[in-house]
Structures are given as structure tokens and as C-alpha cells.
Design a protein around this motif. Structure first.
Motif, short mmCIF file in Angstrom:
data_model
loop_
_atom_site.label_atom_id
_atom_site.label_comp_id
_atom_site.label_asym_id
_atom_site.label_seq_id
_atom_site.Cartn_x
_atom_site.Cartn_y
_atom_site.Cartn_z
N THR A 16 0.91 -1.14 0.08
CA THR A 16 0.08 -0.05 -0.03
C THR A 16 0.81 1.48 0.05
N PRO A 17 0.72 1.87 -0.92
CA PRO A 17 1.33 3.46 -0.84
C PRO A 17 0.96 4.42 0.15
N SER A 18 1.75 5.57 0.11
CA SER A 18 1.23 6.60 1.06
C SER A 18 -0.10 6.95 0.64
N GLY A 19 -0.96 7.63 1.22
CA GLY A 19 -2.29 7.90 0.96
C GLY A 19 -3.33 7.85 2.26
N SER A 20 -4.65 8.38 2.00
CA SER A 20 -5.70 8.20 2.92
C SER A 20 -6.49 7.28 2.55
N TYR A 21 -7.00 6.29 3.50
CA TYR A 21 -7.66 5.21 3.30
C TYR A 21 -8.73 4.99 4.11
N LYS A 22 -9.84 4.60 3.94
CA LYS A 22 -11.22 4.51 4.71
C LYS A 22 -11.37 2.96 5.14
N PHE A 23 -11.96 2.47 6.29
CA PHE A 23 -12.13 1.34 6.69
C PHE A 23 -13.21 0.79 5.88
N PRO B 17 -7.97 -3.19 27.64
CA PRO B 17 -7.34 -4.19 28.50
C PRO B 17 -8.10 -5.56 28.76
N ARG B 18 -7.32 -6.73 28.92
CA ARG B 18 -7.78 -8.09 29.30
C ARG B 18 -8.96 -7.95 30.14
N GLY B 19 -10.10 -8.71 29.96
CA GLY B 19 -11.18 -8.86 30.95
C GLY B 19 -12.26 -7.71 30.59
N GLU B 20 -11.90 -6.48 29.92
CA GLU B 20 -12.98 -5.62 29.57
C GLU B 20 -13.60 -6.16 28.43
N LEU B 21 -14.73 -5.60 28.17
CA LEU B 21 -15.75 -6.10 27.09
C LEU B 21 -15.05 -5.29 25.86
N LEU B 22 -15.30 -5.92 24.48
CA LEU B 22 -14.66 -5.62 23.54
C LEU B 22 -15.40 -4.53 22.67
N TRP B 23 -14.70 -3.93 21.63
CA TRP B 23 -15.43 -2.96 20.88
C TRP B 23 -15.60 -3.49 19.46
N LYS B 24 -16.76 -3.31 19.01
CA LYS B 24 -16.69 -3.36 17.41
C LYS B 24 -16.23 -2.25 16.65
N VAL B 25 -15.28 -2.42 15.79
CA VAL B 25 -14.85 -1.34 14.96
C VAL B 25 -15.96 -1.24 13.94
N THR B 26 -16.67 -0.13 13.73
CA THR B 26 -17.77 0.05 12.69
C THR B 26 -17.15 1.17 11.70
N ASP B 27 -16.13 2.07 11.96
CA ASP B 27 -15.76 2.90 11.09
C ASP B 27 -14.34 3.56 11.29
N GLY B 28 -13.73 4.21 10.33
CA GLY B 28 -12.49 4.88 10.64
C GLY B 28 -11.58 4.89 9.40
N GLY B 29 -10.31 5.16 9.73
CA GLY B 29 -9.48 5.19 8.34
C GLY B 29 -8.01 5.57 8.98
N ILE B 30 -7.18 5.54 7.93
CA ILE B 30 -5.70 5.98 8.41
C ILE B 30 -5.39 6.90 7.31
N ILE B 31 -4.40 7.92 7.50
CA ILE B 31 -3.60 8.90 6.53
C ILE B 31 -2.25 8.55 7.03
N ILE B 32 -1.39 7.77 5.91
CA ILE B 32 -0.09 7.46 6.25
C ILE B 32 0.78 8.09 5.04
N THR B 33 2.14 8.31 5.50
CA THR B 33 3.06 8.70 4.64
C THR B 33 4.33 7.69 4.85
N PHE B 34 4.69 7.12 3.93
CA PHE B 34 5.78 6.41 3.93
C PHE B 34 7.23 7.20 3.45
N ASP B 35 8.25 7.20 3.98
CA ASP B 35 9.29 8.04 3.46
C ASP B 35 10.00 6.77 2.32
N GLU B 36 10.56 7.56 1.44
CA GLU B 36 11.15 6.74 0.11
C GLU B 36 11.97 5.48 0.60
#
Length: 143
Positions: free
Chosen positions: A74-81, A94-113
Motif C-alpha cells: 500500500t502506498p502513502s495515502g488516505s484510506y477508509k475502513f 485491557p484484558r477482561g474488559e468488554l470488546l469494542w466492534k470497530v464500525t468506521d475509521g481510516g488512516i492517513i499514512i506517509t511512507f518515506d522513500e
């Protein structure tokens, strides 16, 4: 019911340095709470089998893990879940706590050359019953 399911950590022999930090807010119809996430262990894995940006806050049993896995190459860019570039977006309390279900989100990422550094921001929106969690985390990691 609490669950001990955790994100799979695929860091192998790669040791990374850097930071992941940001705000996590949890809200429901009754209240709203917020806290600061500052990772004490950061991994950036960029290999043929996985590309993962992950931050761990806390010690082992009490840690919160925030992670994004991207399709290798995957190259540098903006990506949606839900798109083909993000294979997994996770928030593990933390262990023992109720889990969360991811429903949305994304990442903006830049990789150096040279492929040794990744920086950007990650957003995770998750639900658990009537509660909504939003994590917004910036990162700057190097191999």
C-alpha cells in the motif's frame, strides 16, 4: 461478558521506535468520558506478509492496543475502513474488559522513500451496546 480476545501481533523480529499518541473518547446517552493515549511500545512492520502500525499503552495484562493493518505494498495515502487497503483496524481494551466492534475509521499514512519510516494519523470508531468510542491517534514510527 468480558473476553480475552486480543489483536494478533505480527511484529516478528522487527523492532521499531517512535510514538503513537492521541485522544480517546467514549460516549453514550448518559455520559461522556475521554482520556489521552500515549503508547509505551510502538511497532511499524513493513514486510511482504504484513504492513502494520500498532501502539500499545500500558503493561501486558492492562494494555490498550490500537492497530491498523494494511495490504502489503500500500502506498502513502488516505484510506477508509472497509476499503481494500485496510485489512484490519482494531481497538483492544485491557484484558477482561468488554470488546469494542470497530464500525468506521481510516488512516492517513506517509511512507518515506526508503521505507523505514511511517507517519500520519489513525481514526477508529467503535461501538459496544449504547456506547460509542472514537480514537484519534497520530503516529511517527521508524524501523
Amino acid at each position: 461478558m468480558p473476553s480475552d480476545a486480543r489483536v494478533e501481533i505480527k511484529n516478528g523480529d522487527v523492532k521499531s521506535t517512535g510514538r503513537m499518541e492521541g485522544d480517546i473518547s467514549i460516549s453514550d446517552s448518559d455520559s461522556k468520558s475521554s482520556y489521552y493515549f500515549r503508547s509505551n511500545s510502538v511497532n511499524y512492520v513493513n514486510s511482504r506478509s504484513a504492513l502494520q502500525v500498532m501502539g500499545i499503552q500500558g503493561e501486558s495484562e492492562k494494555s490498550t492496543i490500537i492497530a491498523a493493518d494494511l495490504t502489503p505494498g500500500t502506498p502513502s495515502g488516505s484510506y477508509k475502513f472497509g476499503g481494500s487497503e485496510i485489512t484490519s483496524l482494531s481497538y483492544s481494551p485491557p484484558r477482561g474488559e468488554l470488546l469494542w466492534k470497530v464500525t468506521d475509521g481510516g488512516i492517513i499514512i506517509t511512507f518515506d522513500e526508503d521505507g523505514k519510516r511511517a507517519h500520519g494519523a489513525l481514526q477508529i470508531i467503535a461501538k459496544r451496546g449504547t456506547q460509542t468510542l472514537e480514537a484519534f491517534v497520530s503516529f511517527d514510527v521508524r524501523n
